[in-house]
Motif scaffolding. Structure first.
Motif, short mmCIF file in Angstrom:
data_model
loop_
_atom_site.label_atom_id
_atom_site.label_comp_id
_atom_site.label_asym_id
_atom_site.label_seq_id
_atom_site.Cartn_x
_atom_site.Cartn_y
_atom_site.Cartn_z
N UNK A 73 43.28 8.76 -7.74
CA UNK A 73 43.33 7.80 -6.65
C UNK A 73 42.25 6.97 -6.72
N UNK A 74 42.28 5.90 -6.46
CA UNK A 74 40.96 4.72 -6.22
C UNK A 74 39.95 5.40 -5.54
N UNK A 75 40.28 5.95 -4.55
CA UNK A 75 39.37 6.70 -3.63
C UNK A 75 38.55 7.64 -4.25
N UNK A 76 38.94 8.25 -5.28
CA UNK A 76 37.93 9.20 -6.13
C UNK A 76 37.53 8.58 -7.37
N UNK A 77 38.35 8.08 -7.97
CA UNK A 77 37.96 7.40 -9.32
C UNK A 77 36.90 6.54 -9.36
N UNK A 78 36.59 5.85 -8.03
CA UNK A 78 35.54 4.70 -8.00
C UNK A 78 34.03 5.53 -7.73
N UNK A 79 34.07 6.64 -7.41
CA UNK A 79 33.00 7.55 -7.08
C UNK A 79 31.82 7.53 -8.08
N UNK A 94 41.12 -1.65 -8.06
CA UNK A 94 41.27 -1.62 -6.81
C UNK A 94 40.31 -2.38 -6.16
N UNK A 95 40.28 -2.60 -4.78
CA UNK A 95 39.35 -3.38 -4.01
C UNK A 95 38.27 -2.72 -3.41
N UNK A 96 37.00 -2.65 -4.04
CA UNK A 96 35.99 -2.06 -3.69
C UNK A 96 35.79 -2.56 -2.07
N UNK A 97 35.88 -3.72 -1.95
CA UNK A 97 35.65 -4.34 -0.57
C UNK A 97 36.24 -3.48 0.68
N UNK A 98 37.60 -3.10 0.32
CA UNK A 98 38.41 -2.55 1.15
C UNK A 98 38.42 -1.12 1.37
N UNK A 99 37.76 -0.60 0.36
CA UNK A 99 37.82 0.99 0.16
C UNK A 99 36.46 1.50 0.22
N UNK A 100 35.45 0.73 0.22
CA UNK A 100 34.21 1.11 0.23
C UNK A 100 33.64 2.00 1.36
N UNK A 101 34.07 1.65 2.53
CA UNK A 101 33.78 2.12 3.66
C UNK A 101 34.80 3.16 4.36
N UNK A 154 42.89 -0.01 4.56
CA UNK A 154 42.61 -0.12 3.23
C UNK A 154 43.77 -0.71 2.53
N UNK A 155 44.96 -1.19 3.20
CA UNK A 155 45.84 -1.86 2.63
C UNK A 155 46.42 -1.49 1.14
N UNK A 156 46.44 0.17 1.33
CA UNK A 156 46.98 0.71 0.11
C UNK A 156 46.23 0.94 -1.08
N UNK A 157 44.73 0.50 -0.91
CA UNK A 157 44.06 0.56 -2.20
C UNK A 157 43.46 2.02 -2.47
N UNK A 158 43.36 2.52 -1.23
CA UNK A 158 42.83 3.93 -1.24
C UNK A 158 43.71 4.97 -2.27
N UNK A 159 45.10 4.72 -2.10
CA UNK A 159 45.94 5.51 -3.13
C UNK A 159 46.34 4.98 -4.15
N UNK A 160 46.24 3.64 -4.16
CA UNK A 160 46.63 2.98 -5.42
C UNK A 160 47.80 1.96 -5.38
N UNK A 161 47.67 0.59 -5.77
CA UNK A 161 48.56 -0.28 -5.95
C UNK A 161 49.03 -0.52 -7.52
#
Length: 977
Positions: A73-79, A94-101, A154-161
């Motif tokens: 998922x983007x939530x993990x892969x971005x880390x 993904x959108x870092x802005x939407x999931x960073x926090x 997060x508008x779906x960006x945590x799980x991935x679009x």
């Protein structure tokens, strides 16, 4: 799929490890566990879940491997920046802005993805519902269904679009195909296991993950072409061999009738035969309650019964739980000797679990050459004593603390595999001896509780001295029995003195689990008709073809008794009253009364030991024991005649004194036994009450509840063939710690009431009074007949309808009973907040939400005592002495100028560890810290130092504290000015 990473290069040996590689590694480790670790009973259950014989192994591998699916998922892969860049280049954005926090843990993400993808693959909702919590909880806590969902903000960006769902399903499909399944629908289980089995599987998933996260054996694989299940199997096989992992005794042949003689070198006594035969007659796993006098041989009977139960029901090891660390040490040796009679390799597979095990010479010899002492490897905690959460790089502090680190060597020199020595892993060792706290903590809503419970399931559990569990501890004990009953774990409970209500509660708890009921009361449980006795309870066998979710018929009971090993001893009771000041008396008056009480005991001993003899004096507090010993050592100048044993001695002093007392007063066969002294006085606290095999000619004891009083009596005239002075030829007990047992209600010292409560002491005093009055006027029993009268006395001591209370006592006793019951109820309620399951949730079908609203969250080994033992918290300190500006160990050996500890002095320094009384806890936590030179030391960095001056004293809070060579730690209130 070739871009998704599972471990960063920094945490995978310098090269990133692809996510698919880690999933396959974990699945391959699961296969190794199936082949060389899982109990036969566990494999049978997995076969049943998976749909039939031969199917469990593949399902188990798939279940373990899929645990980290949420990392896709983007939530993990971005880390991890380097890995994130490669993933973006592959078209997964993904959108870092939407999931960073808006963090979303990968364990919860994996559960969410599986709920989505398994449903689409055709899995039924029932199958998905029990499986997703195992993935969501693989980092230690089980969330609720709503807690696994990503935030909508997060508008779906945590799980991935976009292409993310396709990539995720491709990963799951490829992983499943590598394991030999046709498609994702194929591994779907055929059945739904009960919740205890789910918890067991959850712990095994964690174990597989931790092993597969060892970068030494499972380094990075960054080329997708090299990622295959066969390659993972090769890595897992090498890792398994290098770690020295092993199972217990595997599949066992039926135990032959002559096994008792073979194991223990003697024919079984009638009571031992009774216990062994009860184990043979159980048709399914159940509970055995063995009640027999001290010295009857309960332990040997229990061990052979465990062997029989393991062979019949597929258990692969044993856990033996003891009431204290001191009682665990001799049991460790006994269990190793028993296992050596079965297979010469088995004694090396026994783990000792308690906080002071490194002071046990037998354990030290087993693990010599291992790195158990390195807390950075096995502590699993940060500077706050808590397991941290995942870090940004995929191999977070949580994994580094609880997974096998890169520096992990293989097996210990002669003992269990070092992997089992790590934090929270000890119960997974095939054979374990430890304190009962290990089981109690497995019944708490704590992090990684699944590892502890998985270590108990697949074994036979033996618990000794279960009567020692107070009402607070009993809540955890009964909760543990519920889970073990549901898991089908055979359990053997041992006790010398068990009140009838407690026996029924223990049986009811086990059966409530076995029958998967919220509550169950064993109303039909028969009372034993004699003593020794055995009570067996087990659920009726399920009809052919039924599964675990169907109702089970009512349980079956087997209750028998036998003749004891030796004839009754008539134990004469006498009273030595002491003046007990009223509760609000001045301190000077209380101290004067205590001094007078000590003098009266000393005078009694002087009279009774005039011709020699060995006396045991048991006091209900350390202060009372110290006061008496101080008086006695002034009267008995001859070296070696007076000994003191209590809980505020430094660990080395306590171990040395315990060993010396056993050599002097223990059984003839004890290692290093010495000739029995002509005269000896041992002053002790409740440490001498249980599992302390000494024989006294005369017992003097503070009054205690009747079951504990009988335990103490078990230390008198215990061994056959002992030569005694003529005046002490018959067993006699002198009861003190009470002002009188006449027509008026008695008073008790504050220390006794604080420990036991007024009501149990009143009932015990009434029974003592009845025996003493009967001896005076000939109207009643002149002595207690031990052991045959034990059940009768214990029952009378806890039965409010018993008429042994004098009429003039009854109003006071009734008020005391109400206060005592209210206190007990509050203590039980206090424990309920930390139990693994909440009231009303014991018939739950899945693990979802098990940790929600949990009060007890740390679960570290170091915090066991405050969690499962009631009372004010206490602190252990290491005592050092400053002489001429130089620090010394308590034994007098000089440390370096800065307090550094050379390796050769470490054990000597740790031998000065002492537990402070609770009255000093607050001051100790505020004022005491480790020495500066200790902060970089693995075993010392969390150990506060108590620095004494050259007179061996110091001020701590409002107290003056000192350590006397003979008396141990003492405290006095500082005087003004």
């Amino acid at each position: 799929m070739g871009a998704l990473w599972g471990k960063s290069a920094e945490r995978a040996g310098g090269r990133k490890n692809l996510l698919l590689s880690h999933l396959l590694d974990t699945a391959a480790v699961a296969e190794r566990m199936w082949d060389g670790f899982l109990a036969p009973s566990t494999r049978l259950v997995l076969d049943d879940i998976a749909g039939g014989p031969g199917k469990g192994r593949g399902f188990f591998a798939w279940l373990c491997g899929v645990h980290d699916y949420g990392k896709a998922t983007p939530a993990f892969q971005r880390m991890w920046p380097e890995g994130a860049e490669a993933v973006r280049k592959a078209g997964l954005t993904w959108s870092d802005h939407l999931i960073s926090r808006k963090p979303w843990r990968h364990d919860r993400a994996g559960a969410h993805l599986l709920c989505r993808d398994l449903s689409e693959a055709g899995w039924t909702e029932e199958r998905i519902d029990w499986l997703w919590p195992l993935v969501a909880g693989h980092h230690g806590r089980f969330p609720s269904r709503r807690d696994i969902k990503p935030t909508s903000r997060a508008k779906g960006h945590l799980v991935g679009l976009g292409p993310w769902p396709v990539a995720q399903r491709a990963l799951l499909t490829r992983f499943t195909a590598e394991l030999g399944f046709e498609d994702v629908a194929t591994p779907a289980p055929a059945g739904m296991p009960n919740r205890a089995v789910q918890l067991h599987l959850s712990g095994l998933i964690v174990m597989a993950d931790w092993i597969a996260s060892d970068e030494k054996h499972f380094g990075g694989v960054d080329d997708l072409r090299a990622v295959t299940f066969e390659a993972a199997r090769g890595r897992a096989e090498k890792a398994w061999s290098a770690l020295g992992m092993h199972r217990g005794w595997g599949s066992r042949a039926p135990v032959e009738p002559e096994a008792f003689q073979d194991r223990f070198g003697q024919a079984p006594r009638p009571s031992q035969t009774m216990v062994v035969e009860a184990a043979r007659r159980m048709t399914v796993p159940g509970l055995l309650v063995v009640e027999a006098p001290m010295g009857e041989g309960k332990t040997k009977a229990a061990l052979l019964a465990a062997e029989i139960l393991a062979a019949r029901f597929g258990a692969d090891g044993v856990f033996v739980g003891m009431p204290t660390q001191a009682t665990s040490d001799p049991m460790f040796g006994q269990v190793r000797e028993w296992l050596g009679g079965i297979d010469e390799e088995l004694p090396s597979r026994v783990a000792l679990l308690h906080g002071k095990r490194m002071f046990n010479p037998e354990w030290r010899a087993l693990v010599e050459g291992s790195e158990e002492s390195d807390a950075s490897r096995f502590g699993g905690v940060d500077e706050y004593g808590e397991c941290p959460e995942d870090d940004p790089y995929g191999f977070g502090p949580e994994d580094r603390g609880d997974g096998t680190p890169s520096s992990s060597p293989g097996a210990g020199a002669r003992g269990p595999a070092e992997w089992f020595l790590g934090a929270k892993r000890g119960l997974l060792c095939p054979f374990v001896v430890g304190t009962i706290d290990q089981l109690l903590l497995a019944a708490t809503r704590t992090k990684h509780v699944m590892l502890r419970m998985a270590g108990l399931m697949g074994k036979v559990v033996v618990l000794d001295e279960v009567h020692a569990a107070d009402v607070y501890m009993s809540q955890f004990l009964m909760e543990g029995l519920r889970w073990l009953g549901q898991a089908g774990v055979p359990v053997v409970l041992l006790s010398a003195t068990l009140p009838p209500r407690q026996r029924q509660d223990l049986v009811s708890s086990y059966l409530a689990g076995a029958l998967s009921r919220e509550e169950y009361t064993a109303d039909g449980l028969p009372e034993p008709g004699g003593y020794p006795s055995v009570t067996a309870a087990w659920p009726s066998a399920r009809p052919e073809g039924t599964r675990g979710t169907e109702e089970v018929p009512e349980p079956r009971y087997l209750v028998e008794h036998s003749a004891g090993w030796r004839a009754d001893l008539p134990v004469a009771l006498d009273l030595l009253p002491e003046a007990v000041p009223p509760p609000h008396a001045r301190r000077e008056d209380r101290e004067a009364a205590e001094e007078a009480a000590a003098r009266s005991v000393a005078d009694l001993l002087e009279r009774e030991l005039v011709d020699g003899g060995c006396a045991l004096v048991i006091r209900n507090s350390v202060a009372r024991a110290q006061r008496l010993h101080e008086l006695l050592r002034g009267r008995y100048r001859e070296k070696g005649e007076v000994h003191l044993l209590h809980g505020r001695l430094a660990v080395r002093d306590r171990a040395d004194r315990t060993g010396e007392c056993l050599r002097l007063l223990g059984p003839a066969g004890v290692e290093g036994a010495k000739p029995r002294p002509r005269r000896m006085i041992l002053v002790a606290t409740q440490l001498a009450e249980q599992s302390f095999d000494v024989d006294a000619d005369l017992l003097v004891t503070d009054l205690a509840p009747v079951d504990l009083l009988l335990q103490r009596i078990g230390r008198s005239h215990r061994h056959a063939g002992v030569r005694r002075p003529a005046r002490l030829a018959a067993p006699r007990v002198v009861v003190t710690g009470v002002d009188a047992v006449g027509s008026e209600p008695p008073r008790f010292p504050g220390a006794s009431e604080g420990v036991y409560g007024r009501y149990p002491l009143l009932r015990s005093a009434a029974l003592v009074r009845r025996a003493i009055e009967g001896s005076r006027d000939g109207s009643g029993d002149t002595a207690w007949r031990v052991p045959s009268q034990v059940p009768e006395l214990v029952a009378a001591g806890y039965d409010p309808s018993d008429d042994s209370l004098p009429p003039a006592w009854r109003e006071v006793a009734e008020a005391a009973r109400r206060r005592w019951e209210d206190t007990e109820r509050k203590r039980a309620d206090r424990a309920a907040g930390s139990l693994l399951t909440r009231r009303g949730d014991r018939e739950g079908s899945t693990l979802a939400g098990l940790h929600v609203a949990g009060r007890a969250e740390s679960g570290g080994d170091a915090t066991v005592e405050w969690l499962v033992r009631d009372g004010d918290p206490t602190v252990e300190v290491i005592v050092v002495v400053r002489e001429g500006g130089v620090l010394h160990t308590l034994s007098g050996r000089a440390l370096s100028v800065n307090g550094d500890v050379p390796d050769e002095l470490l054990e000597d320094l740790l031998g000065g560890t002492v537990r402070l009384p609770s009255s000093l806890t607050e001051a100790a936590m505020e004022e005491l810290r480790p020495l500066p030179a200790w902060f970089g030391h693995a075993r010392l960095r969390y150990c506060p130092a108590l620095v004494l001056d050259h007179g061996r004293g110091t001020a701590l809070g409002k107290y003056e504290v000192d350590y006397d060579e003979e008396l141990g730690l003492r405290q006095r209130v500082l005087t003004a000015g």
